[in-house]
Write a protein that holds these residues in place. Structure first.
Motif, PDB file in Angstrom:
ATOM      1  N   MET A 107       3.719   4.685  -7.009  1.00  0.00           N
ATOM      2  CA  MET A 107       4.678   3.598  -7.225  1.00  0.00           C
ATOM      3  C   MET A 107       4.810   2.798  -5.935  1.00  0.00           C
ATOM      4  O   MET A 107       5.878   2.733  -5.321  1.00  0.00           O
ATOM      5  N   GLN A 109       5.052  -0.292  -5.028  1.00  0.00           N
ATOM      6  CA  GLN A 109       5.935  -1.450  -4.887  1.00  0.00           C
ATOM      7  C   GLN A 109       7.394  -1.134  -5.180  1.00  0.00           C
ATOM      8  O   GLN A 109       8.254  -2.006  -5.048  1.00  0.00           O
ATOM      9  N   ALA A 110       7.686   0.090  -5.578  1.00  0.00           N
ATOM     10  CA  ALA A 110       9.056   0.443  -5.958  1.00  0.00           C
ATOM     11  C   ALA A 110       9.950   0.570  -4.725  1.00  0.00           C
ATOM     12  O   ALA A 110       9.561   1.167  -3.720  1.00  0.00           O
ATOM     13  N   ASP A 111      11.167   0.014  -4.817  1.00  0.00           N
ATOM     14  CA  ASP A 111      12.120   0.159  -3.715  1.00  0.00           C
ATOM     15  C   ASP A 111      12.967   1.408  -3.946  1.00  0.00           C
ATOM     16  O   ASP A 111      12.815   2.112  -4.949  1.00  0.00           O
ATOM     17  N   GLN A 114      14.916   1.601  -7.312  1.00  0.00           N
ATOM     18  CA  GLN A 114      14.070   1.929  -8.452  1.00  0.00           C
ATOM     19  C   GLN A 114      13.656   3.397  -8.431  1.00  0.00           C
ATOM     20  O   GLN A 114      13.651   4.067  -9.473  1.00  0.00           O
ATOM     21  N   LEU A 115      13.331   3.905  -7.251  1.00  0.00           N
ATOM     22  CA  LEU A 115      12.921   5.306  -7.143  1.00  0.00           C
ATOM     23  C   LEU A 115      14.070   6.239  -7.512  1.00  0.00           C
ATOM     24  O   LEU A 115      13.861   7.263  -8.171  1.00  0.00           O
ATOM     25  N   TYR A 118      14.592   6.216 -11.258  1.00  0.00           N
ATOM     26  CA  TYR A 118      13.501   6.980 -11.857  1.00  0.00           C
ATOM     27  C   TYR A 118      13.762   8.480 -11.701  1.00  0.00           C
ATOM     28  O   TYR A 118      13.562   9.255 -12.643  1.00  0.00           O
ATOM     29  N   MET A 175      11.531   5.050 -17.218  1.00  0.00           N
ATOM     30  CA  MET A 175      11.524   3.629 -16.888  1.00  0.00           C
ATOM     31  C   MET A 175      11.285   2.786 -18.135  1.00  0.00           C
ATOM     32  O   MET A 175      11.972   1.781 -18.375  1.00  0.00           O
ATOM     33  N   GLN A 192       6.414  -5.473 -15.807  1.00  0.00           N
ATOM     34  CA  GLN A 192       7.311  -4.887 -14.818  1.00  0.00           C
ATOM     35  C   GLN A 192       6.686  -3.645 -14.180  1.00  0.00           C
ATOM     36  O   GLN A 192       6.774  -3.440 -12.964  1.00  0.00           O
ATOM     37  N   LEU A 193       6.029  -2.823 -14.979  1.00  0.00           N
ATOM     38  CA  LEU A 193       5.356  -1.633 -14.448  1.00  0.00           C
ATOM     39  C   LEU A 193       4.237  -2.037 -13.490  1.00  0.00           C
ATOM     40  O   LEU A 193       4.052  -1.433 -12.429  1.00  0.00           O
ATOM     41  N   ALA A 196       5.641  -3.227 -10.224  1.00  0.00           N
ATOM     42  CA  ALA A 196       6.182  -2.131  -9.424  1.00  0.00           C
ATOM     43  C   ALA A 196       5.090  -1.227  -8.877  1.00  0.00           C
ATOM     44  O   ALA A 196       5.373  -0.293  -8.128  1.00  0.00           O
ATOM     45  N   VAL A 198       3.111   0.757 -10.671  1.00  0.00           N
ATOM     46  CA  VAL A 198       2.974   2.013 -11.424  1.00  0.00           C
ATOM     47  C   VAL A 198       1.673   1.963 -12.228  1.00  0.00           C
ATOM     48  O   VAL A 198       1.537   1.126 -13.116  1.00  0.00           O
TER      49      VAL A 198
END
Length: 225
Positions: A107, A109-111, A114-115, A118, A175, A192-193, A196, A198
């Motif tokens: 992941m 690009q996830a901040d 978001q983590l 998740y 998610m 969106q995935l 991010a 994913v």
């Protein structure tokens, strides 16, 4: 130069010896380094853990974190978020630690927000799956169904494929389910995935049809109405 300390973890002695789980995690980390790491970069150390005891007893993780804390600008790099912990509270503690920064290869690009979401949803999913599994086994046993037994080679292979598909659905399911309940179209969820970072099970980009299949698998196990 961006520096990383890689951490890989498996949950059983057998998996550690076969290196199946470790190999898969190493591949995910290598893919992240090839496609998302800033250049130049350096992996200054790699720690591998075969965990057989409690979640808090992980000396290799402690050594990796200590090295990250001593190295300016260094990040801990894991293949998946649950390699750090399956407990959202532990993930939150990592995020609050000012001396440790971590990156999740699957992941990229996830901040942190978001983590964390998740982690919370994934923890809820695992607890619910465990309850459903125990209930289903109890019902089957009460009906006199013989549990376990040998399967032929084809049956074992097909079961392994199905298990892998369900595992991937449970990983990204929280998610996808949250976005679907918010009314987002399937393609918007896929976009969106992708944004991010994913990946799909095969490491590619998401499309509406793949999102639909994940939702279908969640319905199969009763995790999505």
């Amino acid at each position: 130069m961006q520096r990383y300390v890689a951490y890989l973890r498996v949950n059983s002695q057998d998996e550690g010896r076969s290196a199946l789980g470790l190999t898969a995690q190493a591949r995910d980390i290598e893919l992240f380094l090839e496609t998302h790491a800033p250049t130049p970069y350096e992996v200054i150390a790699t720690f591998r853990e075969v965990q057989t005891g409690p979640d808090h007893n992980r000396p290799q993780l402690e050594a990796a974190l200590a090295l990250v804390g001593r190295t300016s600008g260094c990040e801990l790099l894991v293949a998946k978020l649950d390699r750090l912990s399956q407990h959202a509270s532990v993930i939150s503690a990592f995020m609050e630690d000012q001396q440790v920064r971590f990156r999740v290869a699957s992941m990229p690009q996830a901040d942190n927000a978001q983590l964390y979401v998740y982690a919370v949803l994934a923890e809820q999913e695992r607890a619910f799956i465990s309850m459903r599994t125990k209930a289903a086994l109890a019902v089957a046993k009460a009906r006199g169904v013989k549990l376990g037994g040998l399967k032929d080679k084809t049956g074992r292979r097909n079961a392994a494929v199905q298990d892998q598909a369900r595992l991937r659905a449970s990983e990204v399911g929280p998610m996808i389910r949250a976005m679907h309940k918010d009314g987002k179209p399937l393609q918007a969820i896929a976009d969106q995935l992708n944004s991010a970072g994913v990946p799909t099970a095969r490491g590619g980009l998401w499309h509406a049809s793949q999102v639909r299949r994940v939702l279908a698998r969640l319905r199969e196990v009763g995790l999505f109405a």
